[in-house]
Design a protein around this motif. Structure first.
Motif, PDB file in Angstrom:
ATOM      1  N   THR A 157      54.669  21.123 -53.813  1.00 11.01           N
ATOM      2  CA  THR A 157      55.305  20.491 -55.038  1.00 11.01           C
ATOM      3  C   THR A 157      54.397  20.174 -56.183  1.00 11.01           C
ATOM      4  O   THR A 157      54.995  19.752 -56.831  1.00 11.01           O
ATOM      5  CB  THR A 157      55.211  18.765 -54.394  1.00 11.01           C
ATOM      6  N   GLN A 158      52.833  20.766 -56.613  1.00 13.06           N
ATOM      7  CA  GLN A 158      53.016  21.217 -57.909  1.00 13.06           C
ATOM      8  C   GLN A 158      53.529  22.483 -58.661  1.00 13.06           C
ATOM      9  O   GLN A 158      53.989  23.131 -57.779  1.00 13.06           O
ATOM     10  CB  GLN A 158      51.462  21.877 -57.188  1.00 13.06           C
ATOM     11  N   PRO A 159      53.653  21.175 -59.831  1.00 13.02           N
ATOM     12  CA  PRO A 159      54.430  22.798 -61.374  1.00 13.02           C
ATOM     13  C   PRO A 159      54.540  23.951 -61.123  1.00 13.02           C
ATOM     14  O   PRO A 159      56.060  24.683 -60.205  1.00 13.02           O
ATOM     15  CB  PRO A 159      54.034  21.693 -61.792  1.00 13.02           C
ATOM     16  N   TYR A 160      53.721  24.754 -60.194  1.00 13.31           N
ATOM     17  CA  TYR A 160      53.632  26.423 -60.462  1.00 13.31           C
ATOM     18  C   TYR A 160      53.937  26.377 -58.920  1.00 13.31           C
ATOM     19  O   TYR A 160      55.014  27.756 -58.835  1.00 13.31           O
ATOM     20  CB  TYR A 160      52.136  26.388 -60.323  1.00 13.31           C
ATOM     21  N   TRP A 161      54.234  25.616 -58.396  1.00 14.48           N
ATOM     22  CA  TRP A 161      54.656  26.534 -56.778  1.00 14.48           C
ATOM     23  C   TRP A 161      56.389  25.299 -56.880  1.00 14.48           C
ATOM     24  O   TRP A 161      56.347  26.288 -55.755  1.00 14.48           O
ATOM     25  CB  TRP A 161      53.448  25.857 -55.626  1.00 14.48           C
ATOM     26  N   PHE A 162      56.878  24.667 -57.501  1.00 15.04           N
ATOM     27  CA  PHE A 162      57.560  23.825 -56.731  1.00 15.04           C
ATOM     28  C   PHE A 162      58.987  24.519 -57.126  1.00 15.04           C
ATOM     29  O   PHE A 162      59.719  24.189 -56.958  1.00 15.04           O
ATOM     30  CB  PHE A 162      57.396  22.656 -57.447  1.00 15.04           C
ATOM     31  N   LYS A 163      58.074  25.913 -57.950  1.00 15.92           N
ATOM     32  CA  LYS A 163      59.510  26.704 -58.549  1.00 15.92           C
ATOM     33  C   LYS A 163      60.028  27.157 -56.943  1.00 15.92           C
ATOM     34  O   LYS A 163      61.805  27.088 -56.976  1.00 15.92           O
ATOM     35  CB  LYS A 163      59.343  27.973 -59.577  1.00 15.92           C
ATOM     36  N   TRP A 164      59.363  27.202 -55.867  1.00 18.07           N
ATOM     37  CA  TRP A 164      60.360  27.316 -54.548  1.00 18.07           C
ATOM     38  C   TRP A 164      60.616  26.584 -54.341  1.00 18.07           C
ATOM     39  O   TRP A 164      61.082  26.592 -52.406  1.00 18.07           O
ATOM     40  CB  TRP A 164      59.126  28.462 -53.805  1.00 18.07           C
ATOM     41  N   HIS A 165      60.942  25.382 -54.749  1.00 20.95           N
ATOM     42  CA  HIS A 165      61.557  24.166 -53.770  1.00 20.95           C
ATOM     43  C   HIS A 165      61.234  23.676 -52.234  1.00 20.95           C
ATOM     44  O   HIS A 165      62.165  23.513 -51.337  1.00 20.95           O
ATOM     45  CB  HIS A 165      62.728  24.564 -53.402  1.00 20.95           C
ATOM     46  N   ILE A 166      59.681  23.438 -52.260  1.00 19.14           N
ATOM     47  CA  ILE A 166      59.291  23.406 -50.841  1.00 19.14           C
ATOM     48  C   ILE A 166      59.236  21.597 -50.956  1.00 19.14           C
ATOM     49  O   ILE A 166      57.084  21.920 -51.714  1.00 19.14           O
ATOM     50  CB  ILE A 166      58.589  24.286 -50.511  1.00 19.14           C
ATOM     51  N   GLU A 167      59.489  20.688 -50.600  1.00 16.50           N
ATOM     52  CA  GLU A 167      59.003  19.366 -51.064  1.00 16.50           C
ATOM     53  C   GLU A 167      57.944  19.376 -49.603  1.00 16.50           C
ATOM     54  O   GLU A 167      57.567  18.455 -49.083  1.00 16.50           O
ATOM     55  CB  GLU A 167      60.009  18.076 -50.851  1.00 16.50           C
ATOM     56  N   GLY A 168      56.755  19.717 -49.717  1.00 16.26           N
ATOM     57  CA  GLY A 168      55.305  19.578 -48.937  1.00 16.26           C
ATOM     58  C   GLY A 168      54.754  20.180 -49.074  1.00 16.26           C
ATOM     59  O   GLY A 168      54.434  21.010 -50.294  1.00 16.26           O
ATOM     60  N   HIS A 169      53.572  20.613 -48.351  1.00 18.19           N
ATOM     61  CA  HIS A 169      52.147  21.492 -48.302  1.00 18.19           C
ATOM     62  C   HIS A 169      52.334  22.871 -46.960  1.00 18.19           C
ATOM     63  O   HIS A 169      53.185  22.647 -45.971  1.00 18.19           O
ATOM     64  CB  HIS A 169      51.271  21.021 -48.362  1.00 18.19           C
ATOM     65  N   GLY A 170      51.062  22.996 -47.552  1.00 19.17           N
ATOM     66  CA  GLY A 170      50.789  24.497 -45.418  1.00 19.17           C
ATOM     67  C   GLY A 170      50.244  25.544 -46.649  1.00 19.17           C
ATOM     68  O   GLY A 170      48.879  24.980 -47.174  1.00 19.17           O
ATOM     69  N   MET A 171      50.586  26.637 -45.668  1.00 20.33           N
ATOM     70  CA  MET A 171      49.505  27.152 -46.345  1.00 20.33           C
ATOM     71  C   MET A 171      50.412  28.699 -46.130  1.00 20.33           C
ATOM     72  O   MET A 171      51.231  29.068 -45.591  1.00 20.33           O
ATOM     73  CB  MET A 171      48.510  27.626 -45.735  1.00 20.33           C
ATOM     74  N   ARG A 172      50.394  29.464 -47.290  1.00 16.84           N
ATOM     75  CA  ARG A 172      50.576  31.031 -47.245  1.00 16.84           C
ATOM     76  C   ARG A 172      49.820  32.069 -47.104  1.00 16.84           C
ATOM     77  O   ARG A 172      48.246  32.009 -47.166  1.00 16.84           O
ATOM     78  CB  ARG A 172      50.928  31.547 -48.522  1.00 16.84           C
ATOM     79  N   GLY A 173      50.401  33.492 -46.032  1.00 17.04           N
ATOM     80  CA  GLY A 173      48.482  34.213 -46.331  1.00 17.04           C
ATOM     81  C   GLY A 173      49.582  35.584 -46.080  1.00 17.04           C
ATOM     82  O   GLY A 173      50.369  36.259 -46.900  1.00 17.04           O
ATOM     83  N   SER A 174      48.302  36.629 -46.630  1.00 16.42           N
ATOM     84  CA  SER A 174      48.198  37.791 -46.882  1.00 16.42           C
ATOM     85  C   SER A 174      47.608  38.264 -46.596  1.00 16.42           C
ATOM     86  O   SER A 174      46.416  38.573 -46.453  1.00 16.42           O
ATOM     87  CB  SER A 174      48.976  37.532 -48.247  1.00 16.42           C
ATOM     88  N   LEU A 175      47.736  40.014 -45.963  1.00 19.00           N
ATOM     89  CA  LEU A 175      47.499  41.003 -45.654  1.00 19.00           C
ATOM     90  C   LEU A 175      47.930  42.528 -44.570  1.00 19.00           C
ATOM     91  O   LEU A 175      48.166  42.035 -45.080  1.00 19.00           O
ATOM     92  CB  LEU A 175      45.914  40.052 -43.737  1.00 19.00           C
TER      93      LEU A 175
END
Length: 431
Positions: free
Chosen positions: A371-389
């Motif tokens: 929900t932080q401004p940088y991330w909320f452009k993706w309209h996710i009203e919550g939290h979690g984690m993204r992964g990349s390998l």
């Protein structure tokens, strides 16, 4: 203020670039992969967690990006009402499942990505599906296993918090009490390791080059840490997403628990929840079905994801940071149980989701505040984690007010974070 300005500047650049590429190609642009700047960063080829690190970019399947923001939940607010009810076992209504599957198929038909799996756990039921193909052209199944990247860190952080609940680990004591190595000579605590605020020095990329030239080799933790210099910077003053933080945290967990981290996580977290489609590599290997890694920068030729995803050297070298593998249903169930207070006490969940910190871009302990401004452009009203390998991307997103957990995995280099809201909207999951 500087962080807000940097975030907005990054947002504007992404917006302009996305519009320009989309208009030239006539289709959703593929997400550009970037190398992280932390210790062992060449291993990840992922997207960093904040504008101040110069990445975290993604693309929006609708072709637009919104600057809407939502208020961040405080730790107390995010942990109230715990535990949630037990996860349902019934399936979502067929009409919802049909529209979500159709939405996923659109991603493949429009060539946004070659394939993906997704899963939902909600009060109205559970759902999982697969579309498209993996890196070798084999059709994906809903149970297809993939590398989970940084989602691994949610397991390690949870195990550390569980040990703290049991009185076996002091998160705020110097981590060197448990693991007396030069990389912890600055007095960094386990909590600072889990929050990427430990002041770990960066040895650069060169020491890890053989990870890609000898992909079948096993890397020990000692091998990975050998090039990392002695820590001299004061901990707690700077957020820096660094693989070494979790490699060290994994050693602390092993010392405090008296078991290998794979054994501890499996016995204390996965088995009680019945999560059988998860593996801690390379001590464990995920059984078939497996999704082969997709085309990605740095992927050695001929890698099939068997027996380790994406390949053994990278999975073992950064096991405690990126080494877990699993399927979408397991990730979604894990997110529901973890943030729903079925794994840890409400106080520990609040520590995971403590985003009100002086240092860090909306990052708690192995948890991003979407929900932080940088991330909320993706309209996710919550939290979690993204992964990349290499060859895989993933996201776990939990909407605490709706008791909703969503997971999306892809065997490709496409950032799946922007797609969460399309699954949510298609299934009317917030109604």
């Amino acid at each position: 203020m500087w962080f807000w300005i940097a975030g907005m500047a990054a947002f504007l650049i992404v917006f302009l670039l996305t519009k320009g590429v989309a208009s030239r190609r006539g289709a959703f642009p593929k997400v550009r992969t970037e190398r992280l700047t932390g210790s062992g960063a060449v291993l990840i080829l992922g997207l960093a967690l904040a504008a101040c690190t110069g990445s975290g970019q993604g693309a929006d399947p609708s072709g637009t990006i919104s600057s809407a923001t939502a208020p961040s939940l405080s730790p107390a607010e995010s942990s109230t009402g715990l535990p949630w009810p037990a996860a349902p076992t019934s399936a979502l209504l067929p009409e919802r499942a049909t529209t979500m599957l159709a939405e996923m198929q659109r991603w493949v038909d429009k060539e946004f990505m070659p394939g993906a799996t997704a899963a939902v756990v909600s009060p109205d039921g559970v759902w999982t599906a697969a579309v498209g193909v993996d890196g070798q052209g084999a059709r994906l199944q809903s149970a297809s296993g993939m590398s989970l990247g940084q989602v691994t860190q949610t397991f390690v952080a949870s195990q550390a918090l569980l040990l703290a609940e049991q009185g076996k680990l002091d998160l705020d004591a110097p981590a060197s009490r448990y693991v007396p190595v030069p990389q912890l000579a600055n007095g960094a605590t386990t909590r600072q390791l889990l929050g990427h605020r430990a002041g770990i020095p960066d040895p650069g990329q060169e020491p890890y080059a053989t990870v890609f030239t000898a992909p079948e080799a096993h890397w020990s933790t000692e091998q990975f840490l050998a090039p990392v210099p002695k820590a001299t910077a004061s901990p707690g003053e700077k957020f820096y997403e660094d693989t070494t933080n979790y490699v060290l945290a994994g050693l602390v967990v092993e010392k405090a628990s008296g078991r290998s981290i794979a054994t501890a996580i499996d016995a204390d977290l996965w088995t009680p929840l019945g999560l059988e489609r998860l593996a801690y590599q390379d001590e464990q290997a995920l059984p078939e079905p497996i999704a082969a890694p997709g085309q990605d920068e740095g992927l050695p030729q001929g890698q099939t994801g068997r027996p380790y995803l994406p390949f053994r050297s990278i999975a073992s070298a950064i096991a405690a940071s990126h080494g877990a593998a699993g399927d979408a249903a397991s990730v979604a169930r894990w997110g529901y149980a973890l943030y729903g207070g079925q794994v840890l006490t409400p106080d520990s969940v609040a520590q995971l989701t403590d985003f009100d910190q002086d240092v860090g871009p909306g990052y708690g302990l192995a948890t991003i505040d979407f929900t932080q401004p940088y991330w909320f452009k993706w309209h996710i009203e919550g939290h979690g984690m993204r992964g990349s390998l290499v060859g895989y991307r993933s996201v776990l997103a939990v909407y605490p007010e709706h008791h909703l957990s969503v997971a999306i995995l892809t065997p490709s280099a496409v950032d799946v974070l922007p797609y969460v809201r399309y699954i949510v909207n298609a299934g009317r999951l917030l109604e």
